[in-house]
Design a protein around this motif. Structure first.
Motif, short mmCIF file in Angstrom:
data_model
loop_
_atom_site.label_atom_id
_atom_site.label_comp_id
_atom_site.label_asym_id
_atom_site.label_seq_id
_atom_site.Cartn_x
_atom_site.Cartn_y
_atom_site.Cartn_z
N ARG A 1 0.89 -1.12 -0.01
CA ARG A 1 -0.14 -0.03 -0.07
C ARG A 1 0.88 1.21 0.11
O ARG A 1 0.41 2.07 -0.62
CB ARG A 1 -0.75 -0.05 1.23
CG ARG A 1 -1.99 -1.01 0.94
CD ARG A 1 -3.04 -0.87 2.36
NE ARG A 1 -4.08 -1.72 2.37
CZ ARG A 1 -5.03 -1.90 3.15
NH1 ARG A 1 -4.91 -1.35 4.42
NH2 ARG A 1 -6.09 -2.66 2.89
N SER A 2 1.85 1.19 0.47
CA SER A 2 2.96 2.46 1.04
C SER A 2 3.95 2.57 0.10
O SER A 2 4.73 3.60 0.17
CB SER A 2 3.15 2.68 2.46
OG SER A 2 4.09 1.40 2.89
N HIS A 3 4.34 1.40 -0.79
CA HIS A 3 5.50 1.51 -1.71
C HIS A 3 6.74 1.59 -0.69
O HIS A 3 7.83 2.05 -0.96
CB HIS A 3 5.48 2.59 -2.67
CG HIS A 3 4.47 2.36 -3.60
ND1 HIS A 3 4.54 2.92 -4.99
CD2 HIS A 3 3.50 1.54 -3.73
CE1 HIS A 3 3.24 2.41 -5.66
NE2 HIS A 3 2.76 1.83 -4.73
N ARG A 4 6.69 1.29 0.78
CA ARG A 4 7.88 1.40 1.63
C ARG A 4 8.23 -0.11 1.93
O ARG A 4 7.48 -1.14 1.65
CB ARG A 4 7.55 2.13 2.46
CG ARG A 4 7.48 3.51 2.51
CD ARG A 4 7.08 4.66 3.76
NE ARG A 4 5.95 4.23 4.49
CZ ARG A 4 5.56 4.78 5.39
NH1 ARG A 4 6.37 5.61 6.26
NH2 ARG A 4 4.22 4.30 6.03
N GLY A 5 9.15 -0.20 2.85
CA GLY A 5 9.61 -1.50 3.22
C GLY A 5 8.77 -2.04 4.14
O GLY A 5 7.56 -1.46 4.57
N PRO A 6 8.62 -3.25 4.60
CA PRO A 6 7.75 -4.03 5.55
C PRO A 6 7.52 -3.70 6.92
O PRO A 6 6.83 -3.99 7.71
CB PRO A 6 8.04 -5.52 5.38
CG PRO A 6 9.40 -5.55 4.89
CD PRO A 6 9.62 -4.21 4.26
N GLY A 7 8.61 -2.68 7.44
CA GLY A 7 8.80 -2.21 8.96
C GLY A 7 9.50 -3.34 9.44
O GLY A 7 9.90 -4.37 9.16
N ARG A 8 9.56 -3.18 10.76
CA ARG A 8 10.11 -3.92 11.89
C ARG A 8 9.34 -4.75 12.85
O ARG A 8 9.83 -5.30 13.76
CB ARG A 8 11.16 -2.88 12.55
CG ARG A 8 12.21 -2.61 11.79
CD ARG A 8 13.11 -1.45 12.66
NE ARG A 8 12.41 -0.31 12.55
CZ ARG A 8 12.93 0.80 12.99
NH1 ARG A 8 14.08 0.80 13.49
NH2 ARG A 8 12.43 2.12 13.20
N GLY A 9 7.81 -4.63 12.63
CA GLY A 9 7.02 -5.31 13.36
C GLY A 9 7.37 -6.73 13.49
O GLY A 9 7.44 -7.56 14.41
#
Length: 585
Positions: free
Chosen positions: A144-152
């Motif tokens: 959705r955001s065209h960013r990385g998957p995050g660190r969660g």
């Protein structure tokens, strides 16, 4: 050289390459068989005397009684003779008779194999489902955001992967089975008996799988096709499914490794719930020196490990399809700058707690303060002997973290070398050795060298390199299918240059992070051996020994196990959040 000569030479090279895999597997199986067959002699005991003690401790082990046992069971005169005789019988389906009970081994091994296979399959499904659920929010965010998957996913997976399975099994048994009465407490009589053992095995494994999936997802997002699909307006749903398929393709061999590993590594969980599985059968056989039962259990584990390893290779090829042979892949290298703040913060907290614990006395016994709750005098409480938990945690960190790091470094070096040097993905020595759980290897080492932390480290290191090697083998296969690698081969680059400039730089960041992830896992394996009395001494402040000692007091004094468990979780979070960069080519 004429064309026919070149063609014959090419066919000869291909034939030799095709035979290398089966020959490696056969040599590995033979080596394992001889080591197991030599166990009674390596331990320095007479097999006849061991059998006599197991049958009747009161009977005097005189020469006549020992000779009677040898004639009755037709005991071999040495490890080579015994192993060759057993291997010949195994090819005919005859696994011999138990040295202790005199009963045929094959039926009991078949029954135990069915139990362990069902339990491992349920645990592997739980692990895969857990890993996907943990990674799913990051996948949605990336699409959705065209960013990385995050660190969660890293943090959640670290917490799950750092949970000791024997601690989780004890909590589930005491709370869910005994306290709430929602599940059977022991035995193996139906699906209901499978639930709690499968959860105890599957949830920590799911944490490890989620971290592998998160790393593969981050690497996949950096591949060129993702940018192309986004540029042409591909729908988020289609992109998400393709990303998931590509991610699972990298992680699937690891999932199947988990299944194969759970077949034998569930010894402690099987003991907690009295499950008659294969790992428990092998451990009992080793402790009783019932050689035919050990050989039968190890043979079943090795066959299953080979089958699962081969299935992982075939599924990886099927999921990637033509991309493996058409220069359609780019190396799996994670995108984005490595985060520094969170791992530095968590690492700083862990170091501070350990440093303050080192200032306290870990051996001061206070029987009047047994199992005392946290207080100003003892901020993290006391254990069953009234010793300060904070002090023991701090001093134990030097042993636990140091041993886990040492094992992981050995695993990284050996696993990367084995994975990169393999010309193609195929079953081999890694799949044979993966079938041997650290607990069983630890018992074999202890039989020769005696129990101790050094032997436990050697036992864990003997199998810890295998997941790293399989991961490196998977990534190296994809790098060899990439355009730049094929171009270098067409330009005449040699194997050493290709490995130094392409394979190792492309593979090392991902497998280094994998090795970091496995520091808590290796520490837990050492803890399991300590739990069985094969690792650190019971009075050692090593975290595994602390957990083994405190698990019996988990209901009355939960802080005794919560402190080392949280330390492992914090260590896992720091390890999972540290990212590595790929050197520039």
């Amino acid at each position: 050289m004429s064309a026919p000569t070149q063609e014959r030479s090419g066919r000869g090279t291909a034939a030799a390459s095709g035979l290398r895999g089966p020959l490696t597997v056969l040599a590995s199986c033979a080596g394992v068989a001889f080591v197991v067959g030599a166990l009674p002699w390596l331990s320095g005991n007479d097999p006849a005397q061991t059998v006599l003690r197991a049958r009747s401790a009161e009977r005097e082990a005189d020469a006549q009684a020992l000779e009677s046992v040898r004639r009755e069971l037709d005991l071999p005169s040495g490890p080579v003779t015994g192993t060759l005789e057993w291997m010949g019988g195994a090819l005919r389906g005859d696994l011999g008779v138990s040295w202790v009970s005199g009963a045929p081994v094959a039926p009991s091994i078949a029954s135990a194999l069915g139990v362990s296979a069902a339990l491992a399959a349920a645990a592997a499904l739980i692990a895969l489902a857990t890993g996907l659920l943990v990674v799913l929010p990051g996948l949605v965010r990336a699409v959705r955001s065209h960013r990385g998957p995050g660190r969660g996913a890293d943090v959640t997976g670290a917490a799950l992967a750092s949970t000791p399975d024997f601690l989780l099994a004890s909590v589930l048994l005491s709370v869910v089975a005994v306290g709430w009465g929602l599940a059977p407490t022991s035995g193996w009589e139906g699906p209901a008996h499978m639930v709690l053992p499968a959860l105890a095995l599957g949830l920590p494994a799911g944490g490890l799988i989620s971290r592998v999936l998160a790393g593969a997802l981050s690497a996949t997002l950096a591949e060129a096709w993702v940018r192309t699909w986004r540029a042409v307006g591909c729908s988020p749903a289609v992109l998400a499914l393709s990303l998931l398929r590509r991610t699972v393709a990298v992680a699937l061999p690891q999932v199947l490794l988990v299944f194969a590993g759970l077949m034998g590594s569930s010894v402690i969980v099987e003991s907690v719930f009295a499950v008659p599985g294969l790992g428990h059968t092998a451990l009992d056989g080793v402790l009783a020196q019932d050689l035919p039962r050990v050989q039968g259990a190890v043979a079943a584990l090795v066959v299953m490990g080979l089958a699962v390893g081969g299935a992982g290779i075939l599924l990886h090829r099927a999921l990637l399809g033509p991309a493996l042979g058409s220069a359609g892949l780019s190396p799996a290298v994670a995108a984005g700058a490595p985060p520094r703040s969170l791992p530095a913060l968590l690492g700083g907290v862990l170091v501070a707690v350990v440093a303050l614990g080192l200032l306290r006395d870990p051996d001061a016994v206070g029987l009047t303060a047994r199992l005392e709750a946290p207080s100003p005098a003892h901020p993290l409480g006391t254990d069953a002997l009234g010793r300060d938990v904070w002090a023991r945690f701090g001093h134990g960190a030097l042993i636990s973290v140091g041993a886990g790091v040492a094992v992981s470094l050995v695993a990284l070096a050996v696993g990367t070398a084995v994975g990169v040097c393999g010309r193609r993905a195929r079953a081999g020595a890694a799949d044979v050795l993966n079938a041997l759980p650290p607990v069983l290897v630890g018992v074999l080492v202890a039989a020769v060298a005696g129990p101790g932390l050094g032997g436990a480290m050697a036992a864990v290191a003997a199998v810890a390199w295998i997941p790293i090697a399989v991961h490196a083998r998977t990534l190296a296969t994809e790098v060899r299918a990439s355009g730049f690698h094929l171009a270098a081969v067409a330009g005449g680059a040699g194997p050493v240059w290709l490995a130094r400039r392409h394979l190792v730089p492309s593979v090392l960041p991902a497998v280094s992070r994998h090795a970091l992830m496995r520091i808590p896992h290796n520490t837990l394996a050492l803890a399991g051996l300590s739990f069985l009395g094969l690792g650190a001494p019971h009075d050692s402040p090593e975290w595994g020994a602390m957990l083994a000692e405190g698990v019996r007091y988990v209901e009355r004094a939960p802080w005794v196990v919560a402190v080392p468990a949280l330390g492992l979780a914090l260590l896992g979070a720091v390890a999972s959040l540290v990212r590595t960069r790929r050197p520039e080519r």
